[in-house]
Design a protein around this motif. Structure first.
Motif: not given
Length: 165
Positions: A69-87
């Motif tokens: 059983l293989v569980v895969r997850g992949k999140q994508t960055d949203e280019a339109d967001r501006v982060y002041l801090h990215r944790g």
């Protein structure tokens, strides 16, 4: 250096699939992400729960590949967001679980950042079979030969003793 097999005994016949499963388990990534639980819901029911906070259903994929059983997850960055801090980074993962022969996936659902996968283990019935033993004069074949005279010489005395009784 060769690897010592756990199943190299002449008394363990046909256990090669178990050996391959153990090899797969030993190759599973030691990465602890995402954390997971495995619960026993009933005598033949299991549930795997993975903590996948921040993942949507579109970010997740569950497959069965050769009893794994293989569980895969992949999140994508949203280019339109501006982060002041990215944790919280967008990340990907792959978590594998080796399944015993016959285990079936009943279903999966995502709830409050937890991915649940329900499994059903089939009940195994004990089987007892009696194997008929026939004598050489009963038309039994040994290596495809019905004629005891065509049987290898080293086996002929045993066949004569059995047919005399």
């Amino acid at each position: 250096m060769s690897r010592l097999s756990l199943f190299n005994s002449p008394l363990l016949l046909g256990f090669e699939p178990f050996e391959r499963a153990l090899d797969r388990v030993s190759k599973v990534s030691s990465d602890g992400y995402p954390p997971y639980n495995i619960e026993q819901l009933g005598e033949n029911e299991l549930r795997i729960t993975l903590a996948v906070a921040g993942f949507t259903m579109a970010d997740l994929k569950i497959t069965i590949e050769d009893n794994q059983l293989v569980v895969r997850g992949k999140q994508t960055d949203e280019a339109d967001r501006v982060y002041l801090h990215r944790g919280i980074a967008a990340r990907q993962f792959q978590r594998s679980f080796v399944l015993a022969e016959g285990i079936e996936v009943r279903g999966a659902w995502l709830d409050n950042g937890l991915l649940h996968v329900d499994l059903v283990r089939p009940t195994v019935e004990n089987r007892v079979r009696t194997i008929e033993i026939r004598g050489a004069g009963d038309g039994a074949t040994l290596e495809g030969n019905a004629d005891p005279a065509a049987t290898p010489t080293r086996l002929r005395p045993a066949l004569r003793e059995n047919s005399a009784g």
